[in-house]
Every structure is written in structure tokens, then in C-alpha cells.
Design a protein around this motif. Sequence first.
Motif, PDB file in Angstrom:
ATOM      1  N   ASP A  19      -2.801  -4.506   0.879  1.00 39.27           N
ATOM      2  CA  ASP A  19      -1.494  -5.110   0.611  1.00 39.27           C
ATOM      3  C   ASP A  19      -1.458  -5.761  -0.769  1.00 39.27           C
ATOM      4  O   ASP A  19      -0.914  -6.847  -0.951  1.00 39.27           O
ATOM      5  CB  ASP A  19      -1.122  -6.124   1.690  1.00 39.27           C
ATOM      6  N   GLY A  20      -2.094  -5.108  -1.747  1.00 37.26           N
ATOM      7  CA  GLY A  20      -2.070  -5.583  -3.120  1.00 37.26           C
ATOM      8  C   GLY A  20      -3.098  -6.650  -3.459  1.00 37.26           C
ATOM      9  O   GLY A  20      -3.172  -7.091  -4.599  1.00 37.26           O
ATOM     10  N   VAL A  21      -3.907  -7.056  -2.493  1.00 39.70           N
ATOM     11  CA  VAL A  21      -4.918  -8.089  -2.720  1.00 39.70           C
ATOM     12  C   VAL A  21      -6.294  -7.430  -2.795  1.00 39.70           C
ATOM     13  O   VAL A  21      -6.661  -6.648  -1.916  1.00 39.70           O
ATOM     14  CB  VAL A  21      -4.894  -9.138  -1.578  1.00 39.70           C
ATOM     15  N   VAL A  67      -2.485   2.802   9.260  1.00 41.90           N
ATOM     16  CA  VAL A  67      -2.178   2.145   7.997  1.00 41.90           C
ATOM     17  C   VAL A  67      -1.774   3.202   6.975  1.00 41.90           C
ATOM     18  O   VAL A  67      -1.923   4.395   7.216  1.00 41.90           O
ATOM     19  CB  VAL A  67      -3.380   1.338   7.447  1.00 41.90           C
ATOM     20  N   GLU A  68      -1.296   2.734   5.837  1.00 39.95           N
ATOM     21  CA  GLU A  68      -1.032   3.625   4.713  1.00 39.95           C
ATOM     22  C   GLU A  68      -2.247   3.555   3.786  1.00 39.95           C
ATOM     23  O   GLU A  68      -2.641   2.482   3.348  1.00 39.95           O
ATOM     24  CB  GLU A  68       0.219   3.175   3.962  1.00 39.95           C
ATOM     25  N   VAL A  69      -2.850   4.713   3.498  1.00 40.73           N
ATOM     26  CA  VAL A  69      -4.028   4.777   2.630  1.00 40.73           C
ATOM     27  C   VAL A  69      -3.717   5.692   1.454  1.00 40.73           C
ATOM     28  O   VAL A  69      -3.419   6.873   1.652  1.00 40.73           O
ATOM     29  CB  VAL A  69      -5.266   5.304   3.392  1.00 40.73           C
ATOM     30  N   ASP A  70      -3.759   5.138   0.262  1.00 42.78           N
ATOM     31  CA  ASP A  70      -3.467   5.895  -0.965  1.00 42.78           C
ATOM     32  C   ASP A  70      -2.156   6.673  -0.845  1.00 42.78           C
ATOM     33  O   ASP A  70      -2.068   7.828  -1.246  1.00 42.78           O
ATOM     34  CB  ASP A  70      -4.626   6.834  -1.317  1.00 42.78           C
ATOM     35  N   GLY A  71      -1.143   6.047  -0.233  1.00 35.38           N
ATOM     36  CA  GLY A  71       0.178   6.646  -0.115  1.00 35.38           C
ATOM     37  C   GLY A  71       0.397   7.499   1.117  1.00 35.38           C
ATOM     38  O   GLY A  71       1.534   7.906   1.389  1.00 35.38           O
ATOM     39  N   ASP A  87      -6.535   2.159  -1.889  1.00 36.73           N
ATOM     40  CA  ASP A  87      -5.322   1.335  -1.836  1.00 36.73           C
ATOM     41  C   ASP A  87      -4.766   1.402  -0.420  1.00 36.73           C
ATOM     42  O   ASP A  87      -4.320   2.457   0.030  1.00 36.73           O
ATOM     43  CB  ASP A  87      -4.288   1.846  -2.838  1.00 36.73           C
ATOM     44  N   VAL A  88      -4.806   0.275   0.286  1.00 36.83           N
ATOM     45  CA  VAL A  88      -4.424   0.210   1.696  1.00 36.83           C
ATOM     46  C   VAL A  88      -3.224  -0.710   1.863  1.00 36.83           C
ATOM     47  O   VAL A  88      -3.163  -1.781   1.264  1.00 36.83           O
ATOM     48  CB  VAL A  88      -5.600  -0.315   2.556  1.00 36.83           C
ATOM     49  N   ARG A  89      -2.290  -0.290   2.684  1.00 38.16           N
ATOM     50  CA  ARG A  89      -1.130  -1.121   3.026  1.00 38.16           C
ATOM     51  C   ARG A  89      -0.975  -1.128   4.540  1.00 38.16           C
ATOM     52  O   ARG A  89      -1.022  -0.072   5.176  1.00 38.16           O
ATOM     53  CB  ARG A  89       0.142  -0.577   2.388  1.00 38.16           C
ATOM     54  N   ARG A  90      -0.815  -2.327   5.081  1.00 42.36           N
ATOM     55  CA  ARG A  90      -0.538  -2.406   6.517  1.00 42.36           C
ATOM     56  C   ARG A  90       0.815  -1.763   6.771  1.00 42.36           C
ATOM     57  O   ARG A  90       1.741  -1.916   5.991  1.00 42.36           O
ATOM     58  CB  ARG A  90      -0.564  -3.854   6.977  1.00 42.36           C
ATOM     59  N   GLN A  91       0.922  -1.041   7.871  1.00 43.94           N
ATOM     60  CA  GLN A  91       2.121  -0.264   8.169  1.00 43.94           C
ATOM     61  C   GLN A  91       3.046  -1.098   9.049  1.00 43.94           C
ATOM     62  O   GLN A  91       2.858  -1.174  10.248  1.00 43.94           O
ATOM     63  CB  GLN A  91       1.701   1.037   8.860  1.00 43.94           C
ATOM     64  N   PRO A  97      10.808  10.546   7.500  1.00 42.29           N
ATOM     65  CA  PRO A  97      10.529  11.980   7.636  1.00 42.29           C
ATOM     66  C   PRO A  97       9.764  12.570   6.451  1.00 42.29           C
ATOM     67  O   PRO A  97       9.067  13.557   6.589  1.00 42.29           O
ATOM     68  CB  PRO A  97      11.916  12.605   7.748  1.00 42.29           C
ATOM     69  N   ASP A  98       9.854  11.928   5.281  1.00 40.12           N
ATOM     70  CA  ASP A  98       9.146  12.421   4.100  1.00 40.12           C
ATOM     71  C   ASP A  98       7.728  11.852   4.002  1.00 40.12           C
ATOM     72  O   ASP A  98       7.018  12.098   3.025  1.00 40.12           O
ATOM     73  CB  ASP A  98       9.930  12.108   2.827  1.00 40.12           C
ATOM     74  N   GLY A  99       7.313  11.054   4.988  1.00 40.04           N
ATOM     75  CA  GLY A  99       5.983  10.457   4.970  1.00 40.04           C
ATOM     76  C   GLY A  99       5.963   9.054   4.404  1.00 40.04           C
ATOM     77  O   GLY A  99       5.039   8.317   4.619  1.00 40.04           O
ATOM     78  N   GLY A 100       7.020   8.670   3.657  1.00 38.63           N
ATOM     79  CA  GLY A 100       7.111   7.306   3.137  1.00 38.63           C
ATOM     80  C   GLY A 100       7.552   6.353   4.230  1.00 38.63           C
ATOM     81  O   GLY A 100       7.963   6.761   5.303  1.00 38.63           O
TER      82      GLY A 100
END
Length: 102
Positions: A19-21, A67-71, A87-91, A97-100
Motif C-alpha cells: 500500500d505504498g509503504v 491482493v493486487e501484486v504488481d498490478g 508492489d502489493v496493494r490490499r484489495q 472486468p478489465d482486471g483493475g
Amino acid sequence: MFRKIDPARAPSPVMLTIDGVGVTADEGEPLAAVLLRNAPYSCRRTPVSGASRAPFCMMGVCFECLVEVDGATSTRSCLVRVRDGLDVRRQNHRPGPDGGLA
């Protein structure tokens, strides 16, 4: 909450972001274990109620550790091995539908 049993036997440390940290972890350890050591100790929120979810089975069966990993969204963190620059972001939202994240 979670700590390493024998830090003296740890492999080389690497840097990743959650998450940017910036977070330091051991290369090759499961990403889910790193998430369990870093507040808020969860991986995602359910799309319906918003309840926090965390790794449960640690072997890729339960899908609680998404989670989101490298997009890439909806990645099972228990199956991802930590490497430098991850680069990990909690989901916290339902993937679109596009994966984002929608």
C-alpha cells in the motif's frame, strides 16, 4: 502479532511496498506471511459487507488472501514468494472486468 521463529537463519532481506509503504522481508518467504506481520493484518475486504479477510489456509485453497501484486488483481498472496521490488496493494474493492479495481 506474527514474528519469525529464528531470524538468525533468515535469507537475504529485500524491500517491497505494501500500500505504498516500504517493508523489509526475507526473499522467498510467502507474501501472506509478510501481510500478517504488518498492520492492518489483513489482505482484502469483502465486496458486499466490507469485512476484513486474512490468509487462512496458506496453501491457495480458500482465496481469503487475495491482493493486487504488481498490478494483477485477485492474486493469492500465500502462493507468491517475496522478491525485491514487489508492489502489493490490499484489495479493498471488487476487481473490475478489465482486471483493475472498480
